[in-house]
Structure formats: C-alpha cells, structure tokens
Design an enzyme around this catalytic site. Structure first.
Site, short mmCIF file in Angstrom:
data_model
loop_
_atom_site.label_atom_id
_atom_site.label_comp_id
_atom_site.label_asym_id
_atom_site.label_seq_id
_atom_site.Cartn_x
_atom_site.Cartn_y
_atom_site.Cartn_z
CB CYS A 1 100.92 7.90 -13.14
SG CYS A 1 99.40 8.81 -13.50
CB CYS B 1 98.36 12.70 -7.37
SG CYS B 1 97.31 12.60 -8.85
CB CYS C 1 100.12 9.19 -6.23
SG CYS C 1 99.99 7.57 -7.04
CB CYS D 1 88.99 -2.50 -7.31
SG CYS D 1 87.52 -2.54 -6.33
CB CYS E 1 85.50 -1.75 -9.21
SG CYS E 1 85.86 0.00 -8.95
CB CYS F 1 83.59 3.60 -6.72
SG CYS F 1 84.78 3.48 -5.35
NE ARG G 1 85.52 -0.29 -0.78
CZ ARG G 1 85.05 0.15 -1.94
NH1 ARG G 1 85.70 1.06 -2.60
NH2 ARG G 1 83.94 -0.34 -2.43
N1 SAM Z 1 95.13 6.83 -11.68
C1 SAM Z 1 93.78 6.71 -11.32
C2 SAM Z 1 93.26 7.96 -10.63
O1 SAM Z 1 94.03 8.65 -9.97
O2 SAM Z 1 92.05 8.17 -10.74
C3 SAM Z 1 93.46 5.53 -10.44
C4 SAM Z 1 94.39 5.07 -9.35
S1 SAM Z 1 94.69 6.21 -8.01
C5 SAM Z 1 96.02 5.40 -7.21
C6 SAM Z 1 93.27 6.01 -6.93
C7 SAM Z 1 93.22 6.73 -5.61
O3 SAM Z 1 94.15 6.18 -4.71
C8 SAM Z 1 93.54 8.21 -5.58
O4 SAM Z 1 92.46 8.97 -6.02
C9 SAM Z 1 93.82 8.44 -4.10
O5 SAM Z 1 92.64 8.78 -3.40
C10 SAM Z 1 94.31 7.07 -3.63
N2 SAM Z 1 95.72 7.11 -3.25
C11 SAM Z 1 96.80 7.18 -4.07
N3 SAM Z 1 97.94 7.24 -3.35
C12 SAM Z 1 97.59 7.18 -2.05
C13 SAM Z 1 98.32 7.20 -0.82
N4 SAM Z 1 99.65 7.32 -0.80
N5 SAM Z 1 97.63 7.13 0.32
C14 SAM Z 1 96.29 7.01 0.30
N6 SAM Z 1 95.55 7.01 -0.81
C15 SAM Z 1 96.18 7.08 -1.98
FE1 SF4 Z 2 98.46 8.80 -11.40
FE2 SF4 Z 2 98.67 8.24 -8.84
FE3 SF4 Z 2 97.50 10.49 -9.58
FE4 SF4 Z 2 96.27 8.12 -10.05
S1 SF4 Z 2 96.72 9.02 -8.06
S2 SF4 Z 2 96.48 9.84 -11.45
S3 SF4 Z 2 98.07 6.81 -10.43
S4 SF4 Z 2 99.66 9.95 -9.91
#
Ligand code: SAM
Ligand code: SF4
Ligand code: DTB
Length: 324
Positions: free
Chosen positions: A56, A60, A63, A100, A131, A191, A263
């Site tokens: 990606c 973030c 992530c 989802c 979802c 959501c 949730r």
């Molecule tokens: N890429 C898309 C986005 O960011 O909208 C969808 C997938 S992203 C993985 C969805 C959510 O997963 C993020 O907004 C975050 O809240 C959660 N998330 C990601 N990594 C995480 C982690 N290490 N621990 C807890 N929640 C996490």
């Molecule tokens: Fe990409 Fe992870 Fe951020 Fe979603 S949470 S936008 S998968 S880096």
C-alpha cells in the site's frame, strides 16, 4: 435528564467529562443505553478477508501493509472471485453474518473496482451481508458500489484531526470525510471508527469520538481497534494503552451513538477474556470473527465460541441453526 438520546452536537469537553466519570458510573450509563436500543446478549459477527494484501502506498504508522515500513509480509495479487466465494462459504458455515473484504489501496482504479463489484455479487449469492474497505472513493465509484448492492463501506477516521498528521502523512483528514460523504450520499451504510493505543492521550480519543458522533448521520457500525503492534512499523514499541481506558472509550462510544453497532475489532487476540467481557458490558455488540484479521491474528473460532458460551452471548448465526 432523559432527553432525546440521539444527539449530533456532542462537544469534546462533554465527551471528556464522560470519559472521566467513575468507571462504574460510566459503565452503568453505557449498559443502560445499550439495553434501551439493543438486545443485550446478542453480538453481531463479521468475517474479514484480505482481497489484496500489502504494497500500500499510504504511510499509516500502525499498518503492516504500507510499503513505507520494513515488515516481512508476503504481497499478494487481487484474489479471484472463486477464491472469494470459497472464503465466504466458509465464513457462513462458521456462523459469520457479514463478510468484509479489505484491499491495501490508497484508492481503487475503475478497473480494480470492476473486480470488487464481481466479488460483491459472489458474496451476496452466498447469502452474506457485504462490506468492503478499499481506501478513498470518488462519488461515481460509491454509486457503482451501491448499484452492485453493497451493504456497508468501512472507512475509518482512526484518530482526532490534530493527531492525524503524526500517524499518516500521505492523506488528509478531509480526504476521509469526503469519501464518507460520497458513501453516505450513495445510500451505502457507513462503517467508521478508529484505532486506540497509538500513543494518543484521552483528549485525542475524545476528539475522535466527537468527530464520529457529529457526522450528519452516526455510522451504522463503529469499529474500535486496539493497536496490534507489528515489528517493523513505526508504532512498534509504543507504550501500551491502559486496558480500562480502552473500556472507557467503548462505553463512551455506546453512549454517544446509541443505535450503532460498536465493534470490538483488532486487538482481541491480545486481550484477556475478562477484558473482552468488560467491553461487552460497556456496550460493544459486534466482533470480527475468524482466526485472521487482514494480515494479523484474531482469536481462533473455538476460543471465541467458548468465551461466548461462558458469557451467555448469542453470536451471529452460531446458535440459530441457520449456519448449516
Ligand atoms: N486501506 C484501507 C483503509 O485504510 O481505509 C482499508 C484497510 S485498513 C487495514 C482498515 C483499518 O484497519 C485502518 O483504518 C485501521 O483502523 C485498522 N488497522 C490497520 N492496521 C492495524 C493495526 N496494526 N492494529 C489495529 N488496527 C489496524
Ligand atoms: Fe494502506 Fe494500511 Fe493505511 Fe489502509 S491502513 S491505507 S492498507 S497503509
Ligand atoms: C477495521 O476497523 N478493522 C479491520 C477492518 N476495519 C478492515 C482491519 C484490522 C486490521 C488489523 C491489522 C491487520 O490484520 O493487518
């Protein structure tokens, strides 16, 4: 004192006052709201599937799927519809209600969206609610998802506006709000939630809740994630959030958004049964069910079944006889 419980004008100060209540008072209020709006011993179950893993472009800090971090993660191509069907069928047989699908994209291209539309049709054929979470969407893309019959779109605000820049630099808070508006306008259920344990303070948690509770419509589902610390991500090693502070935030979410499905999301694998029980008492009434989140572990189904039984909770279709 018993005014209309559905308010859209909560201030951060009011929310901070809620979060500062004696723990028992806060939980009593949350449980009272919960019982007024929901069947108290029923929990909704969503199953996750990563349809496109890793690579990606967003940064973030929490992530494992970001290209900006050095996490040993197998990148995977977009799944085929047949693979999605198989996973959906398994989820349904295991007792899931909502399926989802998550993709590690900043925003889908129109071609990628076509593939997702097909996946939505497949999952609906398997008799599950749908979802997806695909990153940012244009208004037209949201309308196309709605036309395919998508039930929910997940798009989290994650934290308060003033803390966002310390966690994500590749997009702005306003980008998130705009996509949420496109989704809402297309008639898809929203959501939207956040993530705790990022090293934020209570005022930031109140700021996130204030954003969620003052949206034009409260989200139908509010996922509250607890950071899963993944080695190689910048947030690995962040001091852990006090678990009771996590419970307080769940309780406040329940009080602020009485009708929402709140949730208990990522982070359950690392929680004790007792902590999860407190979260359900605080008004959480939904979980991610199945042993994998997107890339990280979630409790095994037998551990969850044992927990739900101990708590006398009806979860999803597990004990309705519908999951044959
Ligand atoms: N890429 C898309 C986005 O960011 O909208 C969808 C997938 S992203 C993985 C969805 C959510 O997963 C993020 O907004 C975050 O809240 C959660 N998330 C990601 N990594 C995480 C982690 N290490 N621990 C807890 N929640 C996490
Ligand atoms: Fe990409 Fe992870 Fe951020 Fe979603 S949470 S936008 S998968 S880096
Ligand atoms: C949400 O709020 N949490 C889910 C879902 N929406 C897509 C994702 C959690 C991801 C946890 C880290 C991982 O498995 O990679």
């Amino acid at each position: 004192m018993d005014t209309d419980p559905i308010r859209h004008d909560w201030t951060r100060e009011e929310i901070l006052d809620l979060l500062a209540l004696p723990f028992n008072d806060l939980l009593y209020r949350a449980q009272t709201v919960h019982r007024r709006f929901h069947e108290p011993n029923t929990v909704q179950a969503s199953t996750l599937l990563s349809i496109k893993t890793g690579g990606c472009p967003e940064d973030c800090a929490y992530c494992p799927q970001s290209v900006h971090h050095d996490v040993p993660l197998q990148r995977e191509r977009l799944l085929q519809p047949a693979e999605v069907r198989q996973a959906a069928r398994r989820a349904r047989q295991a007792g899931g209600e909502r399926f989802c699908m998550g993709a590690a994209w900043r925003q889908p291209s129109d071609r990628q969206l076509e593939h997702v539309l097909e996946m939505i049709r497949v999952v609906k054929e398997e008799g599950l609610e749908t979802c997806v979470t695909l990153g940012m969407l244009t208004e037209t893309q949201a309308r196309r998802l709605a036309a395919a019959g998508l039930d929910y779109y997940n798009h989290n605000l994650d934290t308060a506006p003033e803390f966002y820049g310390s966690i994500i630099t590749t997009r702005q808070y306003e980008d998130r709000l705009r996509t949420l508006e496109h989704v809402r306008r297309a008639g898809i259920k929203v959501c939207c939630g956040g993530i705790l344990g990022l090293g934020e303070d209570r005022s930031v948690r109140a700021g996130l809740l204030a954003q969620l509770a003052t949206l034009p419509e409260h989200p139908h589902s509010v996922p509250i994630n607890l950071l899963v610390q993944v080695e190689g991500t910048p947030l690995h090693g962040t001091p852990r959030l006090d678990p009771l502070e996590f419970v307080r935030t769940v309780a406040a979410a329940r009080i602020l958004m009485p009708r929402a499905q709140v949730r208990l999301s990522a982070g359950r694998e690392q929680m004790s049964d007792e902590l999860q029980a407190l979260c359900f008492l605080a008004g959480a009434n939904s979980v991610f069910y199945g042993e994998r989140l997107l890339t990280q572990a979630n409790p095994a189904e037998d551990r969850d079944r044992a927990l739900f039984e101990r708590l006398g909770l009806r979860v999803g279709r597990l004990d309705t006889g519908l999951n044959a």
